[in-house]
Design a protein around this motif. Structure first.
Motif, PDB file in Angstrom:
ATOM      1  N   ARG A   1      19.835  18.110  -4.912  1.00  0.00           N
ATOM      2  CA  ARG A   1      20.353  19.391  -5.433  1.00  0.00           C
ATOM      3  C   ARG A   1      20.097  19.660  -6.797  1.00  0.00           C
ATOM      4  N   ASP A   2      19.915  18.439  -7.667  1.00  0.00           N
ATOM      5  CA  ASP A   2      19.460  18.819  -9.132  1.00  0.00           C
ATOM      6  C   ASP A   2      18.071  19.140  -9.335  1.00  0.00           C
ATOM      7  N   ARG A   3      17.106  18.398  -8.388  1.00  0.00           N
ATOM      8  CA  ARG A   3      15.587  18.481  -8.514  1.00  0.00           C
ATOM      9  C   ARG A   3      14.985  18.153  -9.963  1.00  0.00           C
ATOM     10  N   PRO A   4      15.474  16.946 -10.473  1.00  0.00           N
ATOM     11  CA  PRO A   4      14.913  16.658 -11.780  1.00  0.00           C
ATOM     12  C   PRO A   4      13.618  16.228 -11.702  1.00  0.00           C
ATOM     13  N   LYS A   5      12.754  16.362 -12.787  1.00  0.00           N
ATOM     14  CA  LYS A   5      11.322  16.204 -13.003  1.00  0.00           C
ATOM     15  C   LYS A   5      11.237  14.596 -12.747  1.00  0.00           C
ATOM     16  N   ALA A   6      11.001  14.026 -11.783  1.00  0.00           N
ATOM     17  CA  ALA A   6      10.838  12.546 -11.614  1.00  0.00           C
ATOM     18  C   ALA A   6       9.992  12.116 -10.302  1.00  0.00           C
ATOM     19  N   ARG A   7       9.977  11.129 -10.148  1.00  0.00           N
ATOM     20  CA  ARG A   7       9.036  10.430  -8.925  1.00  0.00           C
ATOM     21  C   ARG A   7      10.097  10.402  -7.868  1.00  0.00           C
ATOM     22  N   GLY A   8      11.183   9.711  -8.234  1.00  0.00           N
ATOM     23  CA  GLY A   8      12.145   9.594  -7.193  1.00  0.00           C
ATOM     24  C   GLY A   8      13.474   8.600  -7.891  1.00  0.00           C
TER      25      GLY A   8
ATOM     26  N   GLY B   1      10.113  15.372  -1.248  1.00  0.00           N
ATOM     27  CA  GLY B   1       9.236  15.286  -2.324  1.00  0.00           C
ATOM     28  C   GLY B   1       9.324  14.254  -3.401  1.00  0.00           C
ATOM     29  N   TYR B   2      10.340  13.415  -3.047  1.00  0.00           N
ATOM     30  CA  TYR B   2      10.678  12.036  -3.898  1.00  0.00           C
ATOM     31  C   TYR B   2      10.578  10.829  -3.168  1.00  0.00           C
TER      32      TYR B   2
ATOM     33  N   ALA C   1       0.894  -1.246  -0.186  1.00  0.00           N
ATOM     34  CA  ALA C   1      -0.058  -0.101   0.071  1.00  0.00           C
ATOM     35  C   ALA C   1       0.606   1.254  -0.108  1.00  0.00           C
ATOM     36  N   VAL C   2       2.067   0.933   0.751  1.00  0.00           N
ATOM     37  CA  VAL C   2       2.891   2.331   0.694  1.00  0.00           C
ATOM     38  C   VAL C   2       3.497   2.700  -0.502  1.00  0.00           C
ATOM     39  N   LYS C   3       3.709   1.318  -1.215  1.00  0.00           N
ATOM     40  CA  LYS C   3       4.585   1.694  -2.673  1.00  0.00           C
ATOM     41  C   LYS C   3       3.635   2.049  -3.640  1.00  0.00           C
ATOM     42  N   LYS C   4       2.264   1.512  -3.316  1.00  0.00           N
ATOM     43  CA  LYS C   4       1.228   2.128  -4.459  1.00  0.00           C
ATOM     44  C   LYS C   4       0.991   3.720  -4.297  1.00  0.00           C
ATOM     45  N   ARG C   5       0.865   3.977  -2.806  1.00  0.00           N
ATOM     46  CA  ARG C   5       0.597   5.405  -2.744  1.00  0.00           C
ATOM     47  C   ARG C   5       1.565   6.260  -3.209  1.00  0.00           C
ATOM     48  N   LEU C   6       2.930   5.817  -3.319  1.00  0.00           N
ATOM     49  CA  LEU C   6       3.982   6.833  -3.739  1.00  0.00           C
ATOM     50  C   LEU C   6       4.243   6.472  -5.178  1.00  0.00           C
ATOM     51  N   LYS C   7       3.531   5.681  -5.770  1.00  0.00           N
ATOM     52  CA  LYS C   7       3.611   5.084  -7.313  1.00  0.00           C
ATOM     53  C   LYS C   7       5.046   4.837  -7.629  1.00  0.00           C
ATOM     54  N   VAL C   8       5.541   3.723  -6.661  1.00  0.00           N
ATOM     55  CA  VAL C   8       6.668   3.057  -7.015  1.00  0.00           C
ATOM     56  C   VAL C   8       6.500   1.954  -8.100  1.00  0.00           C
ATOM     57  N   PRO C   9       7.034   2.130  -9.366  1.00  0.00           N
ATOM     58  CA  PRO C   9       6.655   0.765 -10.147  1.00  0.00           C
ATOM     59  C   PRO C   9       7.285  -0.486  -9.589  1.00  0.00           C
ATOM     60  N   ALA C  10       6.512  -1.475  -9.909  1.00  0.00           N
ATOM     61  CA  ALA C  10       6.779  -2.873  -9.327  1.00  0.00           C
ATOM     62  C   ALA C  10       8.036  -3.377  -9.873  1.00  0.00           C
ATOM     63  N   ALA C  11       8.613  -3.217 -10.988  1.00  0.00           N
ATOM     64  CA  ALA C  11       9.885  -3.437 -11.302  1.00  0.00           C
ATOM     65  C   ALA C  11      11.253  -2.802 -10.760  1.00  0.00           C
TER      66      ALA C  11
ATOM     67  N   ASN D   1       6.262   9.446 -15.696  1.00  0.00           N
ATOM     68  CA  ASN D   1       5.596   8.161 -16.535  1.00  0.00           C
ATOM     69  C   ASN D   1       5.794   6.982 -16.127  1.00  0.00           C
ATOM     70  N   GLY D   2       6.707   6.788 -14.994  1.00  0.00           N
ATOM     71  CA  GLY D   2       7.354   5.396 -14.555  1.00  0.00           C
ATOM     72  C   GLY D   2       8.525   4.751 -15.316  1.00  0.00           C
ATOM     73  N   LYS D   3       8.769   5.010 -16.285  1.00  0.00           N
ATOM     74  CA  LYS D   3      10.019   4.811 -16.876  1.00  0.00           C
ATOM     75  C   LYS D   3      11.239   5.090 -16.142  1.00  0.00           C
ATOM     76  N   THR D   4      12.285   4.409 -16.517  1.00  0.00           N
ATOM     77  CA  THR D   4      13.527   4.501 -15.478  1.00  0.00           C
ATOM     78  C   THR D   4      14.645   5.012 -16.565  1.00  0.00           C
ATOM     79  N   LYS D   5      15.716   5.593 -15.979  1.00  0.00           N
ATOM     80  CA  LYS D   5      16.945   5.667 -16.814  1.00  0.00           C
ATOM     81  C   LYS D   5      18.313   5.776 -15.651  1.00  0.00           C
ATOM     82  N   THR D   6      19.252   5.399 -16.097  1.00  0.00           N
ATOM     83  CA  THR D   6      20.307   5.179 -14.956  1.00  0.00           C
ATOM     84  C   THR D   6      20.714   6.567 -14.475  1.00  0.00           C
ATOM     85  N   TRP D   7      20.619   6.691 -13.019  1.00  0.00           N
ATOM     86  CA  TRP D   7      21.068   7.830 -12.338  1.00  0.00           C
ATOM     87  C   TRP D   7      22.631   7.781 -12.037  1.00  0.00           C
ATOM     88  N   ALA D   8      22.865   6.510 -11.495  1.00  0.00           N
ATOM     89  CA  ALA D   8      24.380   6.420 -11.180  1.00  0.00           C
ATOM     90  C   ALA D   8      24.656   4.872 -11.074  1.00  0.00           C
TER      91      ALA D   8
END
Length: 175
Positions: free
Chosen positions: A110-117, A93-94, A72-82, A166-173
């Motif tokens: 620091r960078d504050r990208p437009k992202a969920r987290g 806010g992330y 329920a926590v992950k669903k509320r925060l919109k964490v993709p299952a993958a 949109n739930g898609k991912t890209k490499t951050w580090a």
């Protein structure tokens, strides 16, 4: 005497303007306080607590929130299952899913990208809070699998992923 002081001021001003002399500040720059990291975790999860202690050692204030319904926590925060892991944190806010490095969180804030987290999927061995064996953990956070009889690795390579709106991912580090 006044002419000498005027000349010193003029030369100092010229050197400052050219970048050859750094300005002197009477007071050090104030450091900005880091936001609180709220860690939602199953109970018991010693690796989750270890990760929180690691963040505290890196300047964050940490608050733990045990949950009997992590789905329920992950669903509320919109964490993709993958990209899910055992715990989910919220900071600035992330969401921060899994055992992310403090440097990755600092960069996110620091960078504050437009992202969920950001997310470290699964439970990579050697990630912060996953450096040691935790055989009593009932939430899949044991770092050593000794059932195969082989010597387990001390560390796995892993990526921290940026989760876009949109739930898609890209490499951050890469670690």
């Amino acid at each position: 005497m006044a002419a000498a002081q005027g000349l010193i001021r003029a030369v100092t001003g010229a050197l400052l303007a050219l970048g050859l002399l750094a300005p002197v500040h009477a007071e050090p720059a104030a450091t900005q306080a880091l936001p609180v990291v709220e860690i939602h975790m199953p109970s018991p999860c010693l690796a989750c607590i270890d990760w929180g202690a690691y963040l505290a050692d890196n300047g964050f204030k940490v608050v733990y929130k045990e949950s009997t319904d992590m789905a329920a926590v992950k669903k509320r925060l919109k964490v993709p299952a993958a990209v899910q892991s055992a715990h989910t944190a919220v900071v600035g806010g992330y969401f921060v899913e899994g055992h992310a490095y403090a440097e990755d969180i600092h960069e996110l804030l620091r960078d504050r990208p437009k992202a969920r987290g950001i997310a470290v999927p699964g439970l990579p061995i050697g990630a912060p809070g996953r450096e040691y064996s935790n055989p009593t953990c009932e939430t899949a956070c044991t770092t050593l699998d000794l059932t195969s009889g082989e010597r387990p690795p001390k560390r796995e390579l892993f990526d921290t992923l940026l989760v876009l709106p949109n739930g898609k991912t890209k490499t951050w580090a890469r670690h």
